[in-house]
Design a protein around this motif. Structure first.
Motif, PDB file in Angstrom:
ATOM      1  N   TRP A   1      -5.410   6.075  -2.484  1.00 36.77           N
ATOM      2  CA  TRP A   1      -6.203   5.890  -1.277  1.00 36.77           C
ATOM      3  C   TRP A   1      -7.436   5.036  -1.557  1.00 36.77           C
ATOM      4  O   TRP A   1      -8.094   5.187  -2.580  1.00 36.77           O
ATOM      5  N   SER A   2      -7.716   4.162  -0.629  1.00 37.68           N
ATOM      6  CA  SER A   2      -8.899   3.290  -0.681  1.00 37.68           C
ATOM      7  C   SER A   2      -9.213   2.889   0.747  1.00 37.68           C
ATOM      8  O   SER A   2      -8.453   3.151   1.682  1.00 37.68           O
ATOM      9  N   TRP A   3     -10.370   2.229   0.927  1.00 40.95           N
ATOM     10  CA  TRP A   3     -10.731   1.773   2.268  1.00 40.95           C
ATOM     11  C   TRP A   3      -9.732   0.747   2.778  1.00 40.95           C
ATOM     12  O   TRP A   3      -9.425   0.695   3.964  1.00 40.95           O
ATOM     13  N   ALA A   4      -9.212  -0.076   1.880  1.00 41.46           N
ATOM     14  CA  ALA A   4      -8.213  -1.070   2.282  1.00 41.46           C
ATOM     15  C   ALA A   4      -6.931  -0.387   2.753  1.00 41.46           C
ATOM     16  O   ALA A   4      -6.325  -0.810   3.745  1.00 41.46           O
ATOM     17  N   LYS A   5      -6.514   0.674   2.055  1.00 40.39           N
ATOM     18  CA  LYS A   5      -5.308   1.387   2.463  1.00 40.39           C
ATOM     19  C   LYS A   5      -5.538   2.117   3.789  1.00 40.39           C
ATOM     20  O   LYS A   5      -4.644   2.156   4.650  1.00 40.39           O
ATOM     21  N   PHE A   6      -6.737   2.680   3.965  1.00 44.68           N
ATOM     22  CA  PHE A   6      -7.046   3.348   5.229  1.00 44.68           C
ATOM     23  C   PHE A   6      -7.038   2.347   6.382  1.00 44.68           C
ATOM     24  O   PHE A   6      -6.516   2.640   7.465  1.00 44.68           O
ATOM     25  N   ALA A   7      -7.613   1.174   6.162  1.00 39.93           N
ATOM     26  CA  ALA A   7      -7.602   0.142   7.199  1.00 39.93           C
ATOM     27  C   ALA A   7      -6.175  -0.292   7.524  1.00 39.93           C
ATOM     28  O   ALA A   7      -5.833  -0.538   8.689  1.00 39.93           O
ATOM     29  N   ASP A   8      -5.323  -0.358   6.503  1.00 40.30           N
ATOM     30  CA  ASP A   8      -3.927  -0.714   6.728  1.00 40.30           C
ATOM     31  C   ASP A   8      -3.222   0.370   7.531  1.00 40.30           C
ATOM     32  O   ASP A   8      -2.387   0.072   8.400  1.00 40.30           O
TER      33      ASP A   8
ATOM     34  N   TYR B   1       0.816  -1.214   0.000  1.00 43.20           N
ATOM     35  CA  TYR B   1       0.000   0.000   0.000  1.00 43.20           C
ATOM     36  C   TYR B   1       0.853   1.270   0.000  1.00 43.20           C
ATOM     37  O   TYR B   1       0.305   2.371   0.035  1.00 43.20           O
TER      38      TYR B   1
END
Length: 335
Positions: free
Chosen positions: A187-194, A182
């Motif tokens: 930016w994406s929800w997966a990157k934010f969660a990471d 990442y």
């Protein structure tokens, strides 16, 4: 209000000048500079003789103005800031200081603001609960949380969490904001969660200390306010308990916490700095420690000035918030 704001900003200028002078002098006080670091590296890792390494160190010192007297170095640094917006050149990072600050300061401020918002909302809420449920198990439990948050050092909590993550849960990705996949991804929800997965220990530890302080102060002031005569009058008029607390008692009990906003941002920055050093995150904390270790004076001085500026800005914001909250403050300033 605008005149008051202009006066506060104008009065902050000489304070910043004095702080810059004191900061620069303190940082330069210990013996040695970056040229000494270069000499030791050439001897220990490059295999150079002392004479060869010392000659290169002296040449580097002359090239970057480190041979000049301390007042001259300070004036050159300040002149570069005023005339060109140049905070100097980082000898250790081999790039302008502004680039080093631009890389690390936004992350640090974002972490500090998130911690501050969480600590304020949770601390004030828990303080209201503790005061309205005085001497119950709720009050006792929240007081225990406040005691732990005020007494346990943040670096100790960080060390404990690092031990648990590394040795108990086998977490290897410590010291970065993102996993490798990442790092350069959009930016994406997966990157934010990471991101949350990597920074939650720092946020939790810095929030815990601020939460404890806010809760303790809110509880004490709200208890005093609930015994005031105007609160008893509001109850006698038939207002419900929640209306009395939220409309009359809480706004007046918030005054000390509003004034606390003047120092909360530097406090949160230092809380983030302590934990970020333990977790080796690329924020302000490791940069300050690393630059001081090798004598990279311009990086250290600039970051210390940023911390000083946050204290001044925080106090101005606190005064403005207090004036908005309390009409008596506005009338006093207008008079």
């Amino acid at each position: 209000m605008l005149r008051f704001l202009a006066m506060r900003i104008a009065s902050a200028v000489p304070v910043m000048v004095i702080l810059s002078l004191v900061t620069f002098a303190i940082i330069q006080a210990p013996p040695g500079d970056y040229a000494d670091y270069i000499r030791s590296q050439l001897i220990n890792q490059g295999g150079a003789s002392f004479a060869e390494a010392d000659a290169q160190a002296q040449a580097y010192r002359v090239e970057h103005g480190l041979d000049k007297p301390l007042p001259v170095q300070y004036l050159n640094w300040v002149a570069g800031i005023i005339t060109r917006g140049d905070f100097g050149y980082s000898l250790y990072y081999n790039k302008p200081v502004a680039a080093v600050v631009g890389e690390r300061l936004p992350r640090t401020l974002l972490l500090a603001l998130v911690c501050h918002l969480l600590a304020s909302v949770l601390g004030i809420t828990f303080g209201i609960w503790a005061a309205t449920w005085q001497y119950t198990w709720i009050d006792s439990g929240l007081s225990a949380i406040s005691f732990l948050g005020m007494t346990v050092p943040r670096f100790l909590m960080a060390l404990i969490i690092v031990y648990l993550l590394v040795f108990q849960f086998n977490v290897s990705e410590i010291g970065s904001f993102f996993s490798p996949q990442y790092g350069g991804a959009p930016w994406s929800w997966a990157k934010f969660a990471d991101l949350v997965k990597h920074v939650w220990p720092v946020v939790a530890i810095a929030t815990f200390g601020g939460l404890a302080y806010n809760m303790r102060v809110m509880r004490g002031n709200l208890l005093d306010t609930l015994n005031a005569q105007y609160v008893e009058t509001a109850k006698a008029k038939g207002l419900t308990g929640s209306a009395v607390v939220m409309r009359h008692a809480v706004p007046n009990a918030l005054h000390p916490l509003i004034m606390y906003q003047g120092v909360v941002l530097p406090y949160m920055l230092t809380g983030e700095i302590e934990t970020a050093i333990i977790f080796a995150l690329p924020t302000v904390g490791p940069a300050i420690v690393g630059s001081m270790a090798v004598g990279d004076v311009y990086v250290t001085a600039t970051f210390m000035m940023v911390l000083s500026a946050t204290l001044i800005v925080g106090n101005i914001i606190a005064d403005m918030l207090l004036a908005l909250l309390d009409p008596r403050v506005r009338q006093f300033r207008e008079s």
